[in-house]
Write an enzyme that holds these catalytic residues in place. Structure first.
Site, PDB file in Angstrom:
ATOM      1  N   GLY A   4       0.829  -1.190   0.000  1.00 45.18           N
ATOM      2  CA  GLY A   4       0.000   0.000   0.000  1.00 45.18           C
ATOM      3  C   GLY A   4       0.867   1.244   0.000  1.00 45.18           C
ATOM      4  N   GLN A  10       3.234   9.906   0.584  1.00 42.85           N
ATOM      5  CA  GLN A  10       4.505   9.217   0.803  1.00 42.85           C
ATOM      6  C   GLN A  10       5.495   9.440  -0.339  1.00 42.85           C
ATOM      7  OE1 GLN A  10       2.338   5.414   2.039  1.00 42.85           O
ATOM      8  NE2 GLN A  10       4.299   5.262   3.112  1.00 42.85           N
ATOM      9  N   CYS A  12       5.673   0.086   7.431  1.00 46.44           N
ATOM     10  CA  CYS A  12       5.390   1.244   6.586  1.00 46.44           C
ATOM     11  C   CYS A  12       6.610   1.563   5.740  1.00 46.44           C
ATOM     12  CB  CYS A  12       5.029   2.439   7.469  1.00 46.44           C
ATOM     13  SG  CYS A  12       4.622   3.924   6.552  1.00 46.44           S
ATOM     14  N   LEU A  13       6.375   1.845   4.461  1.00 48.55           N
ATOM     15  CA  LEU A  13       7.490   2.189   3.580  1.00 48.55           C
ATOM     16  C   LEU A  13       8.173   3.481   4.011  1.00 48.55           C
ATOM     17  CD1 LEU A  13       5.913   1.234   0.131  1.00 48.55           C
ATOM     18  CD2 LEU A  13       7.502  -0.103   1.541  1.00 48.55           C
ATOM     19  N   HIS A  51      -4.711   2.014   7.415  1.00 47.42           N
ATOM     20  CA  HIS A  51      -3.333   2.511   7.523  1.00 47.42           C
ATOM     21  C   HIS A  51      -3.093   3.603   6.483  1.00 47.42           C
ATOM     22  CE1 HIS A  51       1.171   1.704   7.963  1.00 47.42           C
ATOM     23  NE2 HIS A  51       1.105   2.384   6.829  1.00 47.42           N
ATOM     24  N   GLU A  52      -3.513   3.346   5.232  1.00 47.28           N
ATOM     25  CA  GLU A  52      -3.264   4.319   4.161  1.00 47.28           C
ATOM     26  C   GLU A  52      -4.130   5.569   4.314  1.00 47.28           C
ATOM     27  OE1 GLU A  52      -0.629   3.934   2.530  1.00 47.28           O
ATOM     28  OE2 GLU A  52      -0.304   1.824   2.981  1.00 47.28           O
ATOM     29  N   HIS A 109      -2.514   7.910   6.600  1.00 49.41           N
ATOM     30  CA  HIS A 109      -1.479   8.732   5.951  1.00 49.41           C
ATOM     31  C   HIS A 109      -2.083   9.999   5.348  1.00 49.41           C
ATOM     32  CE1 HIS A 109       2.357   6.693   6.098  1.00 49.41           C
ATOM     33  NE2 HIS A 109       1.818   5.540   5.739  1.00 49.41           N
TER      34      HIS A 109
END
Length: 175
Positions: free
Chosen positions: A46, A51, A96-97, A138-139, A142
Site C-alpha cells: 500500500g 509518501q 510502513c514504507l 493505515h493508508e 497517511h
C-alpha cells in the site's frame, strides 16, 4: 510510469493533511501509475500519495501480491473515507514504507465500510475485512497526517521517532 522516491520519517510532509482530488484527470491516473511502480519496487502492499510528496487523497494497494504467488490485484482509491467500522477489533503487525525496517502490532476495527472514487470517476462503497481493512485504514491515516506509530504507546512512538531523527542527522538513508 516513473519510479518516485518514498519520503521517510522524520520528513514533516508525512504529517500534512492531503487535499481532496476534485477531478479524475490524466495527471491523477499517471500519479497512480507512478505510485504502483514505486510501491512494487519498494516492495510494499500500500502507498499513499503523500509518501511520494504528493499531498492529494490518493491511495494505491495490492494486498494479493503479498502472497508471493505471482498474482496481482492493483487497486487505486481516490478520496477514500471510512463510512462505517465494526466495534470488533483486530491486531495486525504493521510496517510502513516511510518507516522502514520497523514493525509493530496495531489494533484497528476488524471490518470497515469505505467510500471512494475509482480511476474511472465512479463513486463506490464496499466492505473491507482482514488485511484489506487493516491496509486501507493505515493508508487513509497517511492522508490525514497520521502514522501507524501514532497508534502505539507514547514511549514506543517517541523511541521510533527519535531513532529516525538521529539517523537523519547522521545522514543515514534507508532504502
Amino acid at each position: 510510469m516513473a519510479l518516485r522516491e518514498i519520503i521517510i520519517l522524520p520528513d514533516k510532509r508525512l504529517r500534512e493533511i492531503s487535499k481532496p482530488v476534485t477531478e479524475v484527470t490524466t495527471e491523477i491516473r499517471k500519479l497512480a501509475d507512478d505510485m504502483f511502480e514505486s510501491m512494487y519496487e519498494a516492495p510494499g502492499i500500500g502507498l499513499a500519495a503523500i509518501q511520494i510528496a504528493e499531498p492529494v487523497r490518493l491511495i494505491t494497494m495490492d494486498i494479493v501480491r503479498k502472497e508471493g504467488d505471482g498474482k496481482s490485484d492493483p487497486r487505486a482509491f481516490i478520496n477514500p473515507e471510512i463510512v462505517g467500522a465494526s466495534s470488533e477489533m483486530n491486531v495486525y503487525e504493521e510496517g510502513c514504507l516511510s518507516i522502514p525496517e520497523y514493525y509493530a502490532e496495531v489494533e484497528r476495527p476488524k471490518t470497515v465500510r469505505i467510500r471512494y472514487t475509482d480511476l474511472d470517476g465512479n463513486v463506490k462503497e464496499e466492505d473491507a475485512d482482514g488485511l484489506f481493512a487493516t491496509c486501507i485504514q493505515h493508508e487513509i491515516d497517511h492522508l490525514n497526517g497520521v502514522l501507524f506509530v501514532d497508534h502505539l504507546s507514547k514511549l514506543k512512538r517517541a523511541m521510533v521517532i527519535r531513532k529516525f531523527e538521529k539517523a537523519a542527522k547522521r545522514g543515514i538513508k534507508y532504502v
